[in-house]
Design an enzyme around this catalytic site. Structure first.
Site, short mmCIF file in Angstrom:
data_model
loop_
_atom_site.label_atom_id
_atom_site.label_comp_id
_atom_site.label_asym_id
_atom_site.label_seq_id
_atom_site.Cartn_x
_atom_site.Cartn_y
_atom_site.Cartn_z
N GLU A 73 0.82 -1.21 0.00
CA GLU A 73 0.00 0.00 0.00
C GLU A 73 0.85 1.26 0.00
O GLU A 73 0.52 2.23 -0.67
CB GLU A 73 -0.94 0.02 1.22
N ASP A 98 -0.46 -5.14 3.02
CA ASP A 98 -0.94 -3.91 3.67
C ASP A 98 -0.34 -3.93 5.08
O ASP A 98 -0.73 -4.74 5.92
CB ASP A 98 -2.48 -3.92 3.72
N ILE A 100 -0.39 -1.83 7.65
CA ILE A 100 -1.40 -1.56 8.69
C ILE A 100 -2.73 -1.37 7.97
O ILE A 100 -2.94 -0.34 7.32
CB ILE A 100 -1.12 -0.28 9.51
N ASP A 101 -3.61 -2.34 8.06
CA ASP A 101 -4.96 -2.10 7.57
C ASP A 101 -5.78 -1.67 8.78
O ASP A 101 -5.89 -2.41 9.76
CB ASP A 101 -5.56 -3.35 6.92
N THR A 103 -5.37 1.96 9.60
CA THR A 103 -4.44 3.00 10.07
C THR A 103 -5.15 3.98 11.00
O THR A 103 -4.57 4.43 11.99
CB THR A 103 -3.82 3.73 8.86
C1 IPD Z 1 -8.76 1.25 5.21
C2 IPD Z 1 -9.46 0.20 6.05
C3 IPD Z 1 -10.87 0.64 6.34
C4 IPD Z 1 -11.64 0.92 5.09
C5 IPD Z 1 -10.91 1.92 4.22
C6 IPD Z 1 -9.50 1.43 3.93
P1 IPD Z 1 -6.15 1.61 5.56
O1 IPD Z 1 -7.43 0.85 4.91
O2 IPD Z 1 -9.49 -1.05 5.41
O3 IPD Z 1 -11.57 -0.36 7.04
O4 IPD Z 1 -12.91 1.42 5.42
O5 IPD Z 1 -11.64 2.03 3.02
O6 IPD Z 1 -8.84 2.40 3.16
O7 IPD Z 1 -6.10 2.96 4.93
O8 IPD Z 1 -6.35 1.67 7.02
O9 IPD Z 1 -5.02 0.74 5.14
CA CA Z 2 -5.79 -0.95 3.89
#
Ligand code: IPD
Ligand code: CA
Length: 272
Positions: A73, A98, A100-101, A103
């Protein structure tokens, strides 16, 4: 990476070890101060740890598999090609990560941030790992071999009534394109189901579907790195993944669904 006893580790074992190391770093980092920057908007932030953990995962993969490609990412990707779909479909070894999913959870010191690591083989997801450091839950799956939480085999729920179903969705960070229409979809389903959760990590939501904790998860505007590992978890637990068109440069899905087969279908009928 060499396993105890001297033999070479499988992709899955490597991914599990790397995810655990990454998660333990995050669990320590979340207790301290760290730098936060705006990525695209106030809804889309990045911390110094997103990049550090992506570097760690990349380094660990490269130590063992120096010729493998990595799409992450934060650093986007290391091949000379520019279309993710082609990179993934035309190569034998592509890791999609990814660091940190969730963040926003990490920034707000909330539980529910995860590390997500998947490996593709000519467009097919071979393995996927989603690690939740808060409670040390390691979700993993291998094509044709099932999905697991730690050592326990997972199956999706067998619920077939919408009114008894628990869903999850997200608030897409791309507000103009996706957040408002995702909210419209919540309005359509919320009066017909038991409840809707938003834990803030797409990868975690998919893992919870695989574990039968949620009947289904959907969200608009997700990228492949948010969902690749969760996708194989849901499928290997007997679930169904559906999506509507995606943009091939960035592998961004207009809408993505995973759930038990019956409820996924009913959900799509109500909100699409
Ligand atoms: C996010 C998470 C979140 C989702 C967002 C994503 P990130 O990823 O998965 O649950 O609602 O659409 O962008 O930015 O924390 O890697
Ligand atoms: Ca993510």
């Amino acid at each position: 990476m060499i396993a105890a006893g001297g033999c070479l580790m499988s992709y899955l074992e490597s991914a599990i070890n790397i995810a655990r190391e990454a998660g333990s770093n995050l669990k320590n980092a979340i207790t301290k101060d760290f730098k936060v920057d705006v990525k695209d908007s106030n809804f889309d932030l990045v911390t110094e740890w997103d990049q550090k953990i992506e570097n760690l995962i990349t380094d660990r993969i490269k130590e063992v598999y120096p010729d493998h490609l990595i799409i992450g990412e934060e650093s986007i990707f290391t091949s000379s090609k520019e279309v993710f779909t082609e990179v993934i479909n035309e190569n034998e070894h592509v890791w999609v990560i990814d660091p940190i999913d969730g963040t926003n959870n990490f920034i707000h010191r909330l539980p529910g941030y995860t590390v997500s690591i998947a490996k593709f083989n000519y467009g097919q997801i071979e393995i996927g790992v989603v690690y939740s450091p808060d409670n040390d839950e390691m979700f993993w799956a291998e094509k044709g071999k099932g999905a697991y939480l730690n050592n326990e085999r997972l199956t999706v729920s067998n619920q077939n009534q919408l009114e008894n179903s628990m869903f999850a969705t997200g608030f897409p960070s791309e507000v103009a394109n996706f957040r408002a229409s995702n909210l419209d979809q919540i309005n359509k389903i919320a009066l017909k189901c038991r409840d809707v959760r938003i834990y803030g990590s797409a990868a975690l939501h998919c893992a919870y579907v695989a574990a039968g904790r949620l009947e289904a998860f959907w969200e608009q505007g997700l990228h492949i790195w948010d969902i690749a590992a969760g996708w194989i978890l849901a499928e290997e637990a007997g679930g169904q993944v559906d999506y509507y068109s995606y943009e091939s440069n960035l592998m961004q899905y207009k809408s993505f669904y995973c759930g038990n087969k019956e409820i996924n279908k009913q959900l799509i009928d109500v909100i699409e």
